[in-house]
Design a protein around this motif. Structure first.
Motif, PDB file in Angstrom:
ATOM      1  N   UNK A   1       0.822  -1.206   0.000  1.00 58.02           N
ATOM      2  CA  UNK A   1       0.000   0.000   0.000  1.00 58.02           C
ATOM      3  C   UNK A   1       0.860   1.263   0.000  1.00 58.02           C
ATOM      4  N   UNK A   2       1.924   1.260   0.735  1.00 56.57           N
ATOM      5  CA  UNK A   2       2.844   2.417   0.762  1.00 56.57           C
ATOM      6  C   UNK A   2       3.426   2.690  -0.628  1.00 56.57           C
ATOM      7  N   UNK A   3       3.798   1.622  -1.350  1.00 53.79           N
ATOM      8  CA  UNK A   3       4.352   1.771  -2.698  1.00 53.79           C
ATOM      9  C   UNK A   3       3.299   2.356  -3.655  1.00 53.79           C
ATOM     10  N   UNK A   4       2.052   1.879  -3.554  1.00 56.15           N
ATOM     11  CA  UNK A   4       0.966   2.388  -4.416  1.00 56.15           C
ATOM     12  C   UNK A   4       0.688   3.854  -4.113  1.00 56.15           C
ATOM     13  N   UNK A   5       0.632   4.182  -2.806  1.00 58.22           N
ATOM     14  CA  UNK A   5       0.401   5.589  -2.422  1.00 58.22           C
ATOM     15  C   UNK A   5       1.507   6.499  -2.941  1.00 58.22           C
ATOM     16  N   UNK A   6       2.742   6.024  -2.988  1.00 62.17           N
ATOM     17  CA  UNK A   6       3.869   6.821  -3.519  1.00 62.17           C
ATOM     18  C   UNK A   6       3.668   7.094  -5.011  1.00 62.17           C
ATOM     19  N   UNK A   7       3.247   6.070  -5.735  1.00 61.76           N
ATOM     20  CA  UNK A   7       3.017   6.271  -7.176  1.00 61.76           C
ATOM     21  C   UNK A   7       1.825   7.200  -7.421  1.00 61.76           C
TER      22      UNK A   7
ATOM     23  N   UNK B   1       1.584  19.455 -12.790  1.00 60.27           N
ATOM     24  CA  UNK B   1       2.583  20.109 -13.669  1.00 60.27           C
ATOM     25  C   UNK B   1       1.974  20.403 -15.039  1.00 60.27           C
ATOM     26  N   UNK B   2       1.177  19.508 -15.558  1.00 58.38           N
ATOM     27  CA  UNK B   2       0.537  19.716 -16.864  1.00 58.38           C
ATOM     28  C   UNK B   2      -0.455  20.860 -16.781  1.00 58.38           C
ATOM     29  N   UNK B   3      -1.230  20.902 -15.688  1.00 61.24           N
ATOM     30  CA  UNK B   3      -2.244  21.936 -15.518  1.00 61.24           C
ATOM     31  C   UNK B   3      -1.621  23.340 -15.528  1.00 61.24           C
ATOM     32  N   UNK B   4      -0.407  23.434 -15.040  1.00 62.27           N
ATOM     33  CA  UNK B   4       0.250  24.750 -14.965  1.00 62.27           C
ATOM     34  C   UNK B   4       0.709  25.268 -16.340  1.00 62.27           C
ATOM     35  N   UNK B   5       1.017  24.376 -17.257  1.00 64.94           N
ATOM     36  CA  UNK B   5       1.616  24.833 -18.528  1.00 64.94           C
ATOM     37  C   UNK B   5       0.708  24.631 -19.736  1.00 64.94           C
ATOM     38  N   UNK B   6      -0.403  23.951 -19.534  1.00 60.17           N
ATOM     39  CA  UNK B   6      -1.202  23.575 -20.695  1.00 60.17           C
ATOM     40  C   UNK B   6      -1.779  24.790 -21.423  1.00 60.17           C
ATOM     41  N   UNK B   7      -2.055  25.898 -20.730  1.00 55.51           N
ATOM     42  CA  UNK B   7      -2.646  27.098 -21.376  1.00 55.51           C
ATOM     43  C   UNK B   7      -1.615  28.222 -21.576  1.00 55.51           C
ATOM     44  N   UNK B   8      -0.373  27.931 -21.345  1.00 49.94           N
ATOM     45  CA  UNK B   8       0.659  28.983 -21.478  1.00 49.94           C
ATOM     46  C   UNK B   8       1.013  29.219 -22.947  1.00 49.94           C
TER      47      UNK B   8
ATOM     48  N   UNK C   1       4.110   6.065 -19.617  1.00 47.17           N
ATOM     49  CA  UNK C   1       4.383   4.641 -19.905  1.00 47.17           C
ATOM     50  C   UNK C   1       4.764   3.865 -18.638  1.00 47.17           C
ATOM     51  N   UNK C   2       5.364   4.603 -17.683  1.00 49.56           N
ATOM     52  CA  UNK C   2       5.740   3.923 -16.424  1.00 49.56           C
ATOM     53  C   UNK C   2       4.486   3.565 -15.628  1.00 49.56           C
ATOM     54  N   UNK C   3       3.524   4.548 -15.599  1.00 48.91           N
ATOM     55  CA  UNK C   3       2.329   4.302 -14.799  1.00 48.91           C
ATOM     56  C   UNK C   3       1.384   3.311 -15.447  1.00 48.91           C
ATOM     57  N   UNK C   4       1.574   3.125 -16.787  1.00 49.44           N
ATOM     58  CA  UNK C   4       0.715   2.124 -17.427  1.00 49.44           C
ATOM     59  C   UNK C   4       1.037   0.706 -16.924  1.00 49.44           C
ATOM     60  N   UNK C   5       2.229   0.488 -16.442  1.00 47.03           N
ATOM     61  CA  UNK C   5       2.598  -0.830 -15.884  1.00 47.03           C
ATOM     62  C   UNK C   5       2.098  -0.904 -14.425  1.00 47.03           C
TER      63      UNK C   5
ATOM     64  N   UNK D   1       0.940   9.621  -5.541  1.00 40.06           N
ATOM     65  CA  UNK D   1       1.448  10.986  -5.276  1.00 40.06           C
ATOM     66  C   UNK D   1       2.235  11.521  -6.478  1.00 40.06           C
ATOM     67  N   UNK D   2       3.048  10.612  -7.066  1.00 41.23           N
ATOM     68  CA  UNK D   2       3.839  11.010  -8.246  1.00 41.23           C
ATOM     69  C   UNK D   2       2.901  11.352  -9.412  1.00 41.23           C
ATOM     70  N   UNK D   3       1.859  10.555  -9.616  1.00 37.67           N
ATOM     71  CA  UNK D   3       0.907  10.819 -10.706  1.00 37.67           C
ATOM     72  C   UNK D   3       0.242  12.166 -10.479  1.00 37.67           C
TER      73      UNK D   3
END
Length: 560
Positions: A191-197, A207-214, A228-232, A199-201
């Protein structure tokens, strides 16, 4: 106070109940005053009233009435018919040719017979019934105690099972907790490993939300998303839970595992009681049939134990014997099969000094080094007696259920016999009437038994004698052997036993034989039968002798 009912008043007339009685009717056995005599005489004219002075009451002989001829009295006696007869009987020729006597001539004989029978009832039969009633009451009390002991043993065994089951339940539950904690820790790490991922997602999404309309292209190109990493997706951890598989316990299986009761019995023995004799005797129980010694004793069977010098043997029944030697186990053998049935190891892990079997069939043994006398019930060892400054050596069980124990003081300075009822000391036997020790000291082999006449018989190896005292502990005699001995060696007795004839049998270790003496210490004969260093002795209910020696036990028949 009513003079008619006062216990201190003189005897009153049977009819008027007021006047003092001066006359007695020997026919009707009533007391009368002089005024009422006539009234009594005519009250029943069918009777021949014999009235006498009150002081002479019961002086008139009352001849028996004839059963055939009404109102006739029998003054003759027919010996052939064994009945009183009257004159009319004689005139009817019913007793023609029979031997006749005056009834008074057979009176003394009949009185003697009746008195003799009364004396037998009073002196023998009634006391015998008293003894039987006392015996039944004692056996009922003993039955209550023994059934109580049986229930206690079952309860204790059940408590032992509960304790063991509680231990097992506690152990299994501890294992369950350990398995649960291990699997929870594994899932928590996952569960700790899943929660870390996750958080990363989230960070990448922000990060995308900040630059998508710039309009700043450099910022747009600076964002890198590792989709691709999160797809696994992470591997799924599959848990396998333990299962509790209870044993299938059927009623009969549970009985076999827990233990079962042997069957009880209730039978009648028409030879179980004997008539009490008028001569008082300390002998317990009924008198046994007289048995004569065989011309030549014979070995019936040999039980090969295959181990060492046996120094004690005790009959559990006519089919089974207990034995012991210089190790920690006591062994039960089948007499007919010669096979080992059971082994019991001492509680302390030291060798038993001696063994005996109680009336109820329990094994008793002495532990010299731990100062205890122990009893084995349902294969459980219970401490019965614990001594201070003394050590128990040899033991026997008596006809009353008591234990007689040979004990030695520390440093083996003194020896004495103690009688116990359960754990209670009842009697001490140590000195004779002159204050001298009855038994030797110094740690020599001293064995003990009780005779049928309740004498206490001790084979004292150190004193080279058999020492016999009565039930009260008074010295009766010492037997110091018989000459010539089979091997002309000194008499050093070891094991000792008695039989139904009150014979005393003792093992003569160095002369390879057994001495038989009577209850007064008179030598009767030797038994050898190829014996080799005989030691322990016992007899069964059929007066067969069992001799424990090197590696085997011999069953010997010596009585007819």
């Amino acid at each position: 106070m009513d003079p008619r009912t006062s216990a201190q008043d003189v005897t009153r007339c049977y009819l008027c109940e007021n006047d003092v009685a001066q006359i007695h009717c020997d026919t009707c056995l009533v007391n009368l005053c002089t005024a009422c005599v006539g009234k009594h005489m005519i009250s029943d004219e069918s009777k021949d009233h014999k009235v006498v002075k009150f002081q002479s009451r019961k002086s008139t002989l009352l001849y028996p009435e004839c059963s055939t001829h009404l109102k006739e009295r029998c003054k003759m006696y027919c010996k052939q018919c064994d009945i009183p007869v009257c004159i009319s009987c004689l005139e009817s020729n019913q007793h023609l040719g029979h031997e006749l006597s005056k009834i008074l001539s057979v009176l003394d004989e009949r009185k003697d017979m009746i008195l003799k029978e009364r004396n037998e009832l009073n002196d023998k039969i009634y006391p015998t019934y008293q003894d039987i009633a006392s015996d039944v009451q004692n056996r009922m009390s003993q039955l209550e105690k023994e059934y109580g002991d049986l229930s206690t043993a079952i309860t204790k065994h059940g408590e032992d099972w509960h304790r063991e089951i509680d231990k097992l339940v506690k152990k299994l539950k501890a294992e369950v907790d350990e398995m649960k904690n291990t699997q929870l820790q594994t899932l928590q790490k996952h569960l700790d490993e899943i929660n870390k991922k996750m958080s990363d997602i989230k960070d990448d999404i922000n990060a995308v939300e900040l630059v998508i309309d710039t309009n700043d292209l450099s910022k747009l190109f600076s964002v890198t998303i590792n989709v691709h990493i999160y797809r696994n997706l992470p591997q799924k951890i599959v848990l396998s839970l333990p299962k509790f598989i209870p044993a299938n316990i059927q009623g009969e299986e549970l009985n076999n595992m827990f233990g079962a009761l042997s069957s009880s019995s209730l039978t009648s023995d028409k030879h179980g009681y004997s008539m009490k004799t008028t001569q008082k005797s300390p002998e317990a129980g009924s008198s046994p049939p007289v048995k004569q010694l065989l011309d030549e004793p014979e070995t019936v069977t040999t039980i090969d134990t295959g181990y060492g010098n046996l120094y004690s043997v005790a009959c559990l029944s006519d089919e089974e014997i207990w034995t012991c030697k210089s190790d920690t186990t006591m062994k039960l053998y089948s007499i007919n099969q010669g096979s080992l049935l059971k082994s019991i190891t001492t509680k302390s892990g030291t060798r038993p000094c001696d063994i005996a079997v109680t009336k109820s069939g329990d094994l008793v043994y002495t532990d010299y080094w731990y100062r205890t006398v122990n009893i084995v019930k349902n294969e459980k060892i219970e401490e019965v007696i614990r001594l201070q400054n003394w050590r128990p050596s040899n033991v026997c069980s008596t006809s009353s259920g008591d234990l007689l124990v040979i004990i030695e003081s520390d440093y083996r300075k003194q020896t004495k016999v103690l009688r116990y009822s359960g754990s209670t000391e009842k009697q001490t036997i140590q000195f004779d009437d002159k204050g001298k020790p009855l038994y030797s000291s110094g740690g020599n082999n001293i064995y003990i038994t009780e005779n049928r006449n309740l004498d206490i018989c001790v084979s004292d190896n150190g004193a080279k004698a058999v020492v016999v005292v009565n039930q009260a502990g008074k010295l009766r005699f010492r037997y110091t052997g018989h000459t010539p001995a089979p091997k002309n060696k000194p008499f050093y007795p070891r094991g000792i036993t008695t039989d139904s004839q009150s014979h005393i049998l003792t093992a003569d270790y160095y002369n390879d034989c057994v001495h038989i003496i009577d209850q007064d210490g008179q030598f009767l004969r030797y038994i050898d039968c190829g014996l080799s260093e005989p030691w322990g002795l016992c007899t069964d209910t059929n007066d067969n002798l069992f001799v424990a020696q090197w590696g085997n036990v011999k069953k010997i028949k010596y009585l007819k």
